[in-house]
Design a protein around this motif. Structure first.
Motif, PDB file in Angstrom:
ATOM      1  N   TYR A 145     -45.913  13.263  29.847  1.00 35.43           N
ATOM      2  CA  TYR A 145     -45.147  12.111  30.338  1.00 35.43           C
ATOM      3  C   TYR A 145     -45.476  11.813  31.807  1.00 35.43           C
ATOM      4  O   TYR A 145     -45.674  10.658  32.189  1.00 35.43           O
ATOM      5  CB  TYR A 145     -43.652  12.391  30.171  1.00 35.43           C
ATOM      6  N   ALA A 163     -43.233   5.249  28.147  1.00 33.31           N
ATOM      7  CA  ALA A 163     -41.905   4.970  27.585  1.00 33.31           C
ATOM      8  C   ALA A 163     -41.749   5.617  26.213  1.00 33.31           C
ATOM      9  O   ALA A 163     -40.691   6.183  25.889  1.00 33.31           O
ATOM     10  CB  ALA A 163     -41.681   3.467  27.488  1.00 33.31           C
ATOM     11  N   LEU A 164     -42.799   5.574  25.412  1.00 32.35           N
ATOM     12  CA  LEU A 164     -42.767   6.189  24.089  1.00 32.35           C
ATOM     13  C   LEU A 164     -42.646   7.708  24.200  1.00 32.35           C
ATOM     14  O   LEU A 164     -41.870   8.335  23.464  1.00 32.35           O
ATOM     15  CB  LEU A 164     -44.033   5.811  23.318  1.00 32.35           C
ATOM     16  N   LEU A 166     -41.363   9.412  26.668  1.00 30.94           N
ATOM     17  CA  LEU A 166     -40.016   9.732  27.122  1.00 30.94           C
ATOM     18  C   LEU A 166     -39.031   9.683  25.961  1.00 30.94           C
ATOM     19  O   LEU A 166     -38.150  10.557  25.842  1.00 30.94           O
ATOM     20  CB  LEU A 166     -39.579   8.763  28.216  1.00 30.94           C
ATOM     21  N   ALA A 167     -39.168   8.688  25.091  1.00 31.10           N
ATOM     22  CA  ALA A 167     -38.270   8.579  23.943  1.00 31.10           C
ATOM     23  C   ALA A 167     -38.437   9.768  23.002  1.00 31.10           C
ATOM     24  O   ALA A 167     -37.443  10.352  22.526  1.00 31.10           O
ATOM     25  CB  ALA A 167     -38.540   7.268  23.200  1.00 31.10           C
ATOM     26  N   ILE A 168     -39.688  10.147  22.734  1.00 29.88           N
ATOM     27  CA  ILE A 168     -39.941  11.297  21.864  1.00 29.88           C
ATOM     28  C   ILE A 168     -39.410  12.576  22.492  1.00 29.88           C
ATOM     29  O   ILE A 168     -38.773  13.410  21.827  1.00 29.88           O
ATOM     30  CB  ILE A 168     -41.449  11.431  21.573  1.00 29.88           C
ATOM     31  N   THR A 170     -36.975  12.886  24.659  1.00 31.01           N
ATOM     32  CA  THR A 170     -35.510  12.866  24.646  1.00 31.01           C
ATOM     33  C   THR A 170     -34.978  13.195  23.259  1.00 31.01           C
ATOM     34  O   THR A 170     -33.934  13.838  23.121  1.00 31.01           O
ATOM     35  CB  THR A 170     -34.995  11.494  25.106  1.00 31.01           C
ATOM     36  N   LEU A 171     -35.693  12.751  22.225  1.00 32.39           N
ATOM     37  CA  LEU A 171     -35.303  13.109  20.864  1.00 32.39           C
ATOM     38  C   LEU A 171     -35.469  14.608  20.633  1.00 32.39           C
ATOM     39  O   LEU A 171     -34.617  15.236  19.987  1.00 32.39           O
ATOM     40  CB  LEU A 171     -36.150  12.326  19.855  1.00 32.39           C
ATOM     41  N   ILE A 177     -34.208  13.346  29.710  1.00 28.13           N
ATOM     42  CA  ILE A 177     -33.738  12.125  30.359  1.00 28.13           C
ATOM     43  C   ILE A 177     -33.691  12.269  31.875  1.00 28.13           C
ATOM     44  O   ILE A 177     -33.708  11.267  32.604  1.00 28.13           O
ATOM     45  CB  ILE A 177     -32.348  11.716  29.810  1.00 28.13           C
ATOM     46  N   SER A 180     -36.353  10.371  33.685  1.00 26.31           N
ATOM     47  CA  SER A 180     -36.435   8.922  33.474  1.00 26.31           C
ATOM     48  C   SER A 180     -36.527   8.093  34.762  1.00 26.31           C
ATOM     49  O   SER A 180     -37.087   6.984  34.722  1.00 26.31           O
ATOM     50  CB  SER A 180     -35.240   8.439  32.642  1.00 26.31           C
TER      51      SER A 180
END
Length: 387
Positions: A145, A163-164, A166-168, A170-171, A177, A180
């Motif tokens: 990231y 952004a992708l 970060l989303a993965i 965070t999941l 986060i 971020s």
């Protein structure tokens, strides 16, 4: 010559170094799960098809269950093997990506070597020795990231990729986060129109206000308020442990010495005064560090630091990366002898900590001493957990 071989000789040196680390991760993997919530997780996920889910690491749980299924079922043996596979594979990716990160963030050969020692000569490397927890995958995802955000400052493709990622991440674990703010800066940096920047920052401010309102509700709920430390006077379980308490500061100091034992000696040789060295990458890492340090200071897991060191250690990744980036300046380059001494010191300190936690007698003795000597509420938590 060593730095040129590692960073500028193509993929094979990186692959060879990674293979060497993987071999050590496998041969020296942890035999007793006395750090973190290892035995609790083994009991939860070794109980057939039924398990207790946890919102903060939902993606990590899905990954673990998929590996268990591939291994033949939901038993304690497959749970242990699944955790070990995830841990060691995460370590391999972390080692490989960290070489790429240091090569992009630092230009000087000496400073590159120092950067790799800071990332490899760290107590957090223990998470890759078959560690039974959900935090190991978080580290390579975070490294990727940070690389993506840096590249995204000038390349729109990497902006979307960051952004992708970060989303993965965070999941996989909600703790991601805290990094971020770096993405927010990258977006603002890339927006050319002042109107678009104003609209984005206004929307972000509204979302932050909603987040603070949610945080206020969390603090008013007795069941979830324990996630954050009180400011001055601790709760009944630990009245002496609060944000502004010497014990909390001492714990954070100890954690820093485990995750980055060289940080204080290196800070004395670091010069941040020159404005020409404060570029957009520095700003990204500084904002990530701000989010991370806020988490470290406020998060309630600090009260059981002896057990929850893993969740707290991630909060030091961004500050360590900021320190590595600071050494891109010729003003901060270490002399050869001092560089060698610094590298050897970091490696020896990390090796001793890792050896203590991966061998059975040493790990047991360490935790017996924690149970016998700890005087505040963490003793109760640890004694109930390890009894």
């Amino acid at each position: 010559a060593i730095a040129k071989f590692i960073f500028d000789s193509g993929i094979w040196p990186r692959a060879s170094i990674t293979a060497g680390f993987v071999l050590s991760f496998v041969l020296c993997r942890t035999e007793v799960q006395l750090l973190g919530d290892g035995y609790t997780w083994l009991a939860i996920f070794g109980n057939g098809g039924y398990y207790i889910s946890k919102w903060a690491e939902q993606g990590g749980i899905w990954l673990l269950r998929a590996i268990q299924m591939a291994l033949g079922g939901y038993t304690m043996e497959t749970a242990l093997l699944a955790f070990q596979i995830t841990s060691i594979f995460s370590g391999a990716v972390y080692v490989y990506l960290s070489i790429i990160l240091v090569r992009e963030f630092v230009g000087s050969p000496k400073s590159r070597l120092l950067g790799t020692v800071l990332l490899w000569g760290s107590g957090m490397i223990l998470m890759f020795f078959g560690y039974v927890e959900f935090y190991p995958p978080l580290w390579p995802v975070a490294i990727l990231y940070v690389i993506a955000v840096k590249r995204g400052l000038t390349d729109s493709r990497w902006a979307f990729a960051s952004a992708l990622i970060l989303a993965i991440g965070t999941l996989m674990h909600a703790q991601m986060i805290i990094l971020s703010p770096g993405l927010v800066f990258m977006i603002v940096h890339r927006l050319q129109s002042p109107i678009l920047k104003l609209q984005f920052l206004t929307t972000l401010s509204v979302l932050c206000l909603i987040g603070f309102a949610g945080l206020w509700l969390v603090m008013r709920n007795p069941e979830t308020a324990i996630m954050l430390l009180p400011y001055f006077t601790g709760r009944s379980i630990a009245p002496d442990y609060a944000v502004f308490s010497l014990i909390h500061v001492a714990d954070l100091f100890e954690l820093t010495m485990i995750v980055c034992p060289l940080v204080f000696s290196l800070l004395t040789n670091t010069r941040f005064s020159s404005a020409r060295h404060f570029d957009s990458t520095t700003a990204v890492l500084a904002l990530m560090s701000l989010g991370s340090m806020t988490f470290l200071v406020l998060y309630g897991a600090a009260i059981t630091m002896a057990r929850d060191w893993d969740v707290m250690a991630f909060g030091l990744l961004a500050p360590v990366l900021l320190l590595i980036h600071a050494y891109r300046s010729p003003d901060n380059e270490l002399p050869s002898r001092l560089l060698l001494a610094t590298c050897l010191t970091g490696i020896l300190l990390t090796a001793s900590y890792t050896a203590t936690c991966t061998t059975v007698p040493a790990a047991e003795n360490r935790f017996f001493s924690i149970l016998n000597e700890r005087t505040r509420s963490g003793y109760v938590v640890l004694s109930n957990y390890y009894a």
